[in-house]
Design a protein around this motif. Structure first.
Motif, PDB file in Angstrom:
ATOM      1  N   ASN A 109      58.232  31.625  77.363  1.00 56.15           N
ATOM      2  CA  ASN A 109      59.010  32.397  76.395  1.00 56.15           C
ATOM      3  C   ASN A 109      59.350  33.750  76.987  1.00 56.15           C
ATOM      4  O   ASN A 109      58.558  34.285  77.744  1.00 56.15           O
ATOM      5  N   PRO A 110      60.499  34.304  76.733  1.00 55.55           N
ATOM      6  CA  PRO A 110      61.446  33.844  75.726  1.00 55.55           C
ATOM      7  C   PRO A 110      62.473  32.834  76.238  1.00 55.55           C
ATOM      8  O   PRO A 110      63.336  32.414  75.472  1.00 55.55           O
ATOM      9  N   ASP A 125      57.778  29.635  62.151  1.00 59.16           N
ATOM     10  CA  ASP A 125      57.839  31.086  62.339  1.00 59.16           C
ATOM     11  C   ASP A 125      59.265  31.607  62.543  1.00 59.16           C
ATOM     12  O   ASP A 125      59.476  32.800  62.729  1.00 59.16           O
ATOM     13  N   ASP A 127      61.379  31.385  65.019  1.00 60.13           N
ATOM     14  CA  ASP A 127      61.743  31.939  66.325  1.00 60.13           C
ATOM     15  C   ASP A 127      62.746  31.080  67.093  1.00 60.13           C
ATOM     16  O   ASP A 127      63.129  31.399  68.221  1.00 60.13           O
ATOM     17  N   ASP A 157      70.374  34.722  68.530  1.00 60.43           N
ATOM     18  CA  ASP A 157      69.433  35.810  68.260  1.00 60.43           C
ATOM     19  C   ASP A 157      68.590  35.439  67.044  1.00 60.43           C
ATOM     20  O   ASP A 157      69.107  35.339  65.935  1.00 60.43           O
ATOM     21  N   TYR A 158      67.303  35.223  67.264  1.00 59.60           N
ATOM     22  CA  TYR A 158      66.386  34.857  66.186  1.00 59.60           C
ATOM     23  C   TYR A 158      65.537  36.037  65.732  1.00 59.60           C
ATOM     24  O   TYR A 158      64.588  35.869  64.992  1.00 59.60           O
ATOM     25  N   SER A 159      65.873  37.240  66.167  1.00 65.97           N
ATOM     26  CA  SER A 159      65.066  38.394  65.779  1.00 65.97           C
ATOM     27  C   SER A 159      65.273  38.717  64.305  1.00 65.97           C
ATOM     28  O   SER A 159      66.330  38.455  63.729  1.00 65.97           O
ATOM     29  N   GLU A 160      64.246  39.291  63.713  1.00 69.84           N
ATOM     30  CA  GLU A 160      64.289  39.667  62.296  1.00 69.84           C
ATOM     31  C   GLU A 160      65.213  40.873  62.109  1.00 69.84           C
ATOM     32  O   GLU A 160      65.265  41.761  62.968  1.00 69.84           O
ATOM     33  N   VAL A 162      66.358  44.512  60.899  1.00 70.84           N
ATOM     34  CA  VAL A 162      65.615  45.759  60.763  1.00 70.84           C
ATOM     35  C   VAL A 162      66.396  46.683  59.837  1.00 70.84           C
ATOM     36  O   VAL A 162      67.578  46.960  60.077  1.00 70.84           O
ATOM     37  N   THR A 185      69.855  46.748  61.844  1.00 67.17           N
ATOM     38  CA  THR A 185      70.392  45.643  62.642  1.00 67.17           C
ATOM     39  C   THR A 185      70.219  44.328  61.893  1.00 67.17           C
ATOM     40  O   THR A 185      69.353  44.189  61.063  1.00 67.17           O
ATOM     41  N   ASP A 186      71.057  43.353  62.228  1.00 68.54           N
ATOM     42  CA  ASP A 186      70.943  42.001  61.662  1.00 68.54           C
ATOM     43  C   ASP A 186      70.240  41.122  62.651  1.00 68.54           C
ATOM     44  O   ASP A 186      70.574  40.923  63.733  1.00 68.54           O
TER      45      ASP A 186
END
Length: 186
Positions: A109-110, A125, A127, A157-160, A162, A185-186
């Motif tokens: 990862n990643p 999760d 991700d 982009d799998y980030s949460e 903010v 951010t998305d």
């Protein structure tokens, strides 16, 4: 016309095979035989009779990535060893993959592994990586430890998201406060 394979590497080293459409061959799409240290990338390999990509015995240290391999007998078949296979989309192949050597089907990862259209959940999760490894058929006990849940998942982009409303503020009661969400951010 009858063709054994669309592309064949035979006793080849340090070759880069990329940006090809390999299809409708009676046997295989890309065959690699007694060839090492090659890269197969960014190809569309589909509707071949036997295998999309076949890495034969004595073909080692090849890298296979960023290919879309679909509607073949076998997506990828490998009997060589020390090959690295990641970021490929394996879609609607009769048998997605076969490995009788010792090969790596993912990077850590990643970066992750491959997309398998028959292995897309669970991802508890969020991700983008399926929680359970994909078992590759063959006698090697090979697994893609980090299979992607979506086609080309490694590009998403799998980030949460903010929420950033600016610095902390201390204000008196009944004071109008304005927040600036431009740092979100998305």
């Amino acid at each position: 016309t009858w063709s054994l394979a669309g592309l064949q590497l035979f006793y080849v080293q340090h070759c880069h095979v990329s940006d090809n459409n390999v299809s409708l061959n009676n046997r295989g799409g890309i065959w690699v035989n007694r060839s090492s240290n090659n890269t197969i990338a960014d190809n569309s390999i589909y509707s071949n009779g036997d295998e999309g990509i076949n890495i034969y015995t004595s073909s080692n240290n090849n890298t296979i990535y960023n290919n879309t391999i679909s509607s073949n007998g076998y997506g990828i078949s490998i009997s060589g060893s020390d090959n690295t296979i990641y970021h490929n989309n394996l879609i609607n192949n009769t048998n997605q993959a076969y490995d009788s050597g010792t090969n790596s089907w993912n990077l850590t990862n990643p970066t992750g592994g491959n997309y398998w259209d028959n292995w897309t959940s669970p991802d508890s999760d969020g991700d983008g990586v399926v929680d359970n490894p994909y078992n590759v058929s063959g006698g090697a006990g090979a697994q893609d430890q980090l299979p992607w849940k979506e086609q080309d998942g490694w590009t998403l982009d799998y980030s949460e998201p903010v929420a950033n409303a600016g610095p902390d503020q201390t204000v008196d009661e009944d004071t109008l406060v304005t927040f600036d969400g431009s740092g979100s951010t998305d």
